[in-house]
Design a protein around this motif. Sequence first.
Motif, mmCIF file in Angstrom:
data_model
loop_
_atom_site.group_PDB
_atom_site.id
_atom_site.type_symbol
_atom_site.label_atom_id
_atom_site.label_comp_id
_atom_site.label_asym_id
_atom_site.label_seq_id
_atom_site.Cartn_x
_atom_site.Cartn_y
_atom_site.Cartn_z
ATOM 1 N N GLU A 132 71.424 55.752 44.640
ATOM 2 C CA GLU A 132 71.463 56.434 43.356
ATOM 3 C C GLU A 132 71.717 55.548 42.371
ATOM 4 N N GLU A 133 72.620 54.522 42.701
ATOM 5 C CA GLU A 133 73.259 53.355 41.754
ATOM 6 C C GLU A 133 72.144 52.538 41.287
ATOM 7 N N ARG B 287 73.466 56.377 50.488
ATOM 8 C CA ARG B 287 72.835 57.348 49.347
ATOM 9 C C ARG B 287 73.504 56.944 48.067
ATOM 10 N N GLU B 288 74.851 56.646 47.930
ATOM 11 C CA GLU B 288 75.386 56.172 46.613
ATOM 12 C C GLU B 288 74.852 54.895 46.109
ATOM 13 N N ASP B 289 74.604 54.064 47.368
ATOM 14 C CA ASP B 289 73.921 52.770 46.751
ATOM 15 C C ASP B 289 72.380 52.879 46.121
#
Length: 326
Positions: free
Chosen positions: A275-276, A271-273
């Motif tokens: 969003e980034e 998820r973090e990737d």
Amino acid sequence: MTDDRSKTRRTFLRSSGAVGLAGLAAGCLGDTGSTSSSTEITMILNPAESDVDIRSQYQPLVDHIESEVDVTVSLDRASSYAATLQAIRSDRAHLADTSPSAAVAGSNVADVVGVRVAYGAAQYFSLITTMPDSGIEELSDLEGETVSMGAQLSVSGTLVPMTMLKNAGLDTGSAPDGDPVDFEAQHSDHTTAAEQLINNPDVAAATTGAFSTAANVPKEQFDEMSEDFVELSAEYENAGTADQELQLLAVSDPLPRAPIMARSNWDDPIREDVEEAILNAEDLSHDDDYEGEELWFSNVVEGSHEDYEPIQKVLDELGLEFEDIS
């Protein structure tokens, strides 16, 4: 908000989300629990304008995410703003393209990834327009008339215009989840609202996002009515370029543009990737041979629910609550 006001607050569109979701095929929404290297994620899209092939429009964003992260992005088109939020609530989507109202409505189930930017502006405007020969000169003249509006959950198409009409002295009743007292409201989408104004003599005015009708309004009308619009709006440059002229009745205060949201309980390291990747996108244009509608935003800047406090104020003014859209 006072205690008296709290007693008058209403729960908005309790069942509309379930109706709007009827058109979504659950099997198309992907495996929300996958953690494999080829994770499939779903982004739910809600078209603000009926004449846009939104899946094709959003392909550059999909291509960018997939080029940066080892995921496959599946796009699904929702039938309403409520349905978009419902897909998040029911864990049937990971990401959502939706209205600014969803940043308030879905604050307990979805996080704001970022605020979208169009032509350098992260703010936009709502307009109320009429035909030049309508005889309508100010908002109070709309008493007893028919007004074509956007979807009921649309910030610029309905919610903000309702407050503008209310502040002009018109009785909006229990609208937008009920009927206004002083005028008749017809809900559709931005494009249809403008078309109804132009083509239906029974419609006295249209309430839309500026992206839909600013081109129909001569620049000098914006110059006279709204310094903020002239300075901040991405639509000012093209004002007055459309063949059909409309008369400007009102311009809203600046509004935060629509967010891209992520489901709060999406618990996957990827998820973090994702969003980034969304926040780092710099070129979301199509290839030269693309003949459809271009993506309306150029990039996404980091945002939070706090960016949408102006929308909360609008909901408070209308006495609306969204907790029970489910």
